[in-house]
Design a protein around this motif. Structure first.
Motif, mmCIF file in Angstrom:
data_model
loop_
_atom_site.group_PDB
_atom_site.id
_atom_site.type_symbol
_atom_site.label_atom_id
_atom_site.label_comp_id
_atom_site.label_asym_id
_atom_site.label_seq_id
_atom_site.Cartn_x
_atom_site.Cartn_y
_atom_site.Cartn_z
ATOM 1 N N ILE A 18 0.831 -1.207 0.000
ATOM 2 C CA ILE A 18 0.000 0.000 0.000
ATOM 3 C C ILE A 18 0.865 1.257 0.000
ATOM 4 C CG2 ILE A 18 -1.616 1.329 1.439
ATOM 5 C CD1 ILE A 18 -2.898 -1.368 2.202
ATOM 6 N N GLU A 19 2.035 1.177 0.607
ATOM 7 C CA GLU A 19 2.954 2.314 0.636
ATOM 8 C C GLU A 19 3.725 2.486 -0.676
ATOM 9 O OE1 GLU A 19 5.386 1.318 3.949
ATOM 10 O OE2 GLU A 19 3.926 1.968 5.457
ATOM 11 N N SER A 20 3.697 1.472 -1.529
ATOM 12 C CA SER A 20 4.468 1.497 -2.770
ATOM 13 C C SER A 20 3.828 2.366 -3.847
ATOM 14 C CB SER A 20 4.635 0.067 -3.309
ATOM 15 O OG SER A 20 5.254 0.069 -4.572
ATOM 16 N N ARG A 21 4.628 3.091 -4.574
ATOM 17 C CA ARG A 21 4.151 3.898 -5.701
ATOM 18 C C ARG A 21 3.987 3.048 -6.969
ATOM 19 N NH1 ARG A 21 7.858 9.420 -5.236
ATOM 20 N NH2 ARG A 21 7.118 10.080 -3.164
ATOM 21 N N ARG A 22 4.454 1.817 -6.919
ATOM 22 C CA ARG A 22 4.412 0.959 -8.107
ATOM 23 C C ARG A 22 3.120 0.149 -8.200
ATOM 24 N NH1 ARG A 22 10.175 -2.044 -7.821
ATOM 25 N NH2 ARG A 22 9.509 -2.274 -5.642
ATOM 26 N N ILE A 23 2.260 0.259 -7.192
ATOM 27 C CA ILE A 23 1.016 -0.505 -7.171
ATOM 28 C C ILE A 23 -0.150 0.462 -7.305
ATOM 29 C CG2 ILE A 23 -0.448 -1.953 -5.713
ATOM 30 C CD1 ILE A 23 2.088 -3.269 -4.656
ATOM 31 N N ASP A 24 -1.084 0.139 -8.203
ATOM 32 C CA ASP A 24 -2.164 1.090 -8.498
ATOM 33 C C ASP A 24 -3.216 1.125 -7.393
ATOM 34 O OD1 ASP A 24 -4.125 -0.974 -8.929
ATOM 35 O OD2 ASP A 24 -3.432 -1.202 -10.998
ATOM 36 N N ALA A 25 -4.086 2.120 -7.479
ATOM 37 C CA ALA A 25 -5.078 2.372 -6.426
ATOM 38 C C ALA A 25 -6.066 1.220 -6.273
ATOM 39 C CB ALA A 25 -5.819 3.676 -6.722
ATOM 40 N N ASP A 26 -6.472 0.607 -7.385
ATOM 41 C CA ASP A 26 -7.428 -0.500 -7.305
ATOM 42 C C ASP A 26 -6.834 -1.690 -6.549
ATOM 43 O OD1 ASP A 26 -9.315 0.950 -8.665
ATOM 44 O OD2 ASP A 26 -8.888 0.040 -10.617
ATOM 45 N N MET A 27 -5.575 -1.997 -6.865
ATOM 46 C CA MET A 27 -4.919 -3.095 -6.166
ATOM 47 C C MET A 27 -4.794 -2.774 -4.672
ATOM 48 S SD MET A 27 -3.153 -6.047 -6.157
ATOM 49 C CE MET A 27 -2.267 -6.429 -7.680
ATOM 50 N N LYS A 28 -4.444 -1.547 -4.345
ATOM 51 C CA LYS A 28 -4.303 -1.176 -2.933
ATOM 52 C C LYS A 28 -5.636 -1.301 -2.201
ATOM 53 C CE LYS A 28 -0.357 1.935 -3.575
ATOM 54 N NZ LYS A 28 0.161 3.325 -3.469
ATOM 55 N N ALA A 29 -6.702 -0.878 -2.858
ATOM 56 C CA ALA A 29 -8.028 -0.984 -2.234
ATOM 57 C C ALA A 29 -8.382 -2.444 -1.961
ATOM 58 C CB ALA A 29 -9.077 -0.339 -3.132
ATOM 59 N N HIS A 30 -8.059 -3.326 -2.907
ATOM 60 C CA HIS A 30 -8.332 -4.751 -2.720
ATOM 61 C C HIS A 30 -7.485 -5.313 -1.592
ATOM 62 C CE1 HIS A 30 -9.376 -8.855 -3.473
ATOM 63 N NE2 HIS A 30 -8.203 -9.168 -3.984
ATOM 64 N N LEU A 31 -6.209 -4.941 -1.545
ATOM 65 C CA LEU A 31 -5.311 -5.445 -0.507
ATOM 66 C C LEU A 31 -5.792 -5.040 0.898
ATOM 67 C CD1 LEU A 31 -1.851 -4.803 -2.185
ATOM 68 C CD2 LEU A 31 -2.879 -7.028 -1.708
ATOM 69 N N ARG A 32 -6.366 -3.852 1.011
ATOM 70 C CA ARG A 32 -6.867 -3.409 2.317
ATOM 71 C C ARG A 32 -7.947 -4.339 2.859
ATOM 72 N NH1 ARG A 32 -6.153 1.818 -0.209
ATOM 73 N NH2 ARG A 32 -4.508 2.987 0.909
ATOM 74 N N THR A 33 -8.702 -4.946 1.955
ATOM 75 C CA THR A 33 -9.774 -5.859 2.397
ATOM 76 C C THR A 33 -9.210 -7.218 2.835
ATOM 77 O OG1 THR A 33 -10.177 -6.892 0.213
ATOM 78 C CG2 THR A 33 -11.287 -4.788 0.687
ATOM 79 N N LEU A 34 -7.943 -7.463 2.556
ATOM 80 C CA LEU A 34 -7.349 -8.769 2.838
ATOM 81 C C LEU A 34 -6.545 -8.793 4.132
ATOM 82 C CD1 LEU A 34 -6.089 -9.630 -0.766
ATOM 83 C CD2 LEU A 34 -8.220 -10.368 0.332
ATOM 84 N N ARG A 35 -6.497 -7.682 4.828
ATOM 85 C CA ARG A 35 -5.755 -7.658 6.091
ATOM 86 C C ARG A 35 -6.341 -8.663 7.073
ATOM 87 N NH1 ARG A 35 -5.741 -1.357 6.048
ATOM 88 N NH2 ARG A 35 -3.590 -0.840 5.460
#
Length: 266
Positions: free
Chosen positions: A247-264
């Motif tokens: 989520i802190e990476s600039r190389r990962i897009d916003a959609d992927m980050k939003a999905h990753l947040r749901t996987l915590r």
């Protein structure tokens, strides 16, 4: 810890040169970032100065004598040693020098500094060596192996089996590296202080590298890597740290980050 009083003449001269490059403010900053080693073993020399000194002495008899004088007394000596290894052009020589040095690596900075260019000359032999390092019982050797897998095998040489290899690295059980505060306290009765109790152990530094590896893999190989996170293939701590880093990476897009947040893992 070795001291300047019981080291060779060659090493003493190099230590004196390192002290001439000392930045006290930087020393104090490093001591906070590297809590696993004695602050007295930190001189405070900036990385560009270490690289310049390595470039100056590489290939000389002094460099050869210094490389043979393990273990070193100071963090910056370890950094200098790492940068001398980086300058070795022959693959097999670089591997031998790395194998000789890794047992004495006792902190994340020295571990992560070293990335010999010669390693890229023989990826097949390097991969076999990486698997060997990852099976070590020395935490920073394991961390180094994962780091080399990340640097050399996440682009055109990537294979999905590498994800399994990092996922299957045991999350605990390594001996504390020699020279660390925790290693010095191990076995000593009633020496566990509040300060040492707060120092991360060996498994922390391996799992941080595992998380870094998977966060980088999410950026470079998302289709292969995302299922590892979705299926909970990692232990909870490394799983959540991977998501944090991604989520802190600039190389990962916003959609992927939003999905990753749901996987915590809560």
């Amino acid at each position: 810890m070795r001291t300047i009083a019981n080291i060779s003449h060659t090493e003493r001269n190099l230590v004196e040169r390192l002290f001439a490059l000392q930045d006290v403010g930087y020393r104090d900053f490093q001591a906070k970032l590297i809590p696993t080693i004695d602050p007295a073993s930190i001189i405070g020399v900036r990385i560009p100065d270490l690289r310049a000194l390595a470039k100056e002495i590489a290939g000389t008899p002094d460099a050869e004598a210094f490389a043979a004088s393990l273990p070193h007394a100071y963090l910056e000596e370890d950094g200098l040693h790492a940068f001398l290894i980086e300058r070795i052009r022959n693959f097999d020589e670089a591997i031998r020098a790395t194998d000789a040095f890794l047992p004495f690596v006792n902190n994340w900075e020295t571990c992560d500094l070293m990335s010999p260019k010669a390693f890229g000359k023989n990826p097949d032999k390097l991969l076999a060596k990486i698997y060997e390092w990852m099976e070590s019982d020395a935490a920073f050797t394991v961390r180094f192996g994962i780091g080399m897998l990340m640097r050399h095998f996440l682009d055109e040489r990537f294979e999905e089996r590498f994800l399994d290899a990092v996922a299957n690295v045991s999350p605990a059980g390594w001996a504390e590296a020699p020279g660390t505060v925790l290693a010095q306290n191990a076995g000593a009765e009633k020496r566990e202080t509040k300060a040492s109790a707060s120092i991360p152990d060996a498994s922390y530094y391996v799992n941080m590298m595992r998380a870094w590896y998977f966060a980088t893999a999410l950026a470079k190989q998302p289709q292969a890597t995302l299922p590892f996170i979705e299926k909970g293939r990692l232990d909870p701590w490394t799983h959540n740290k991977t998501i944090q880093k991604a989520i802190e990476s600039r190389r990962i897009d916003a959609d992927m980050k939003a999905h990753l947040r749901t996987l915590r893992i809560r």
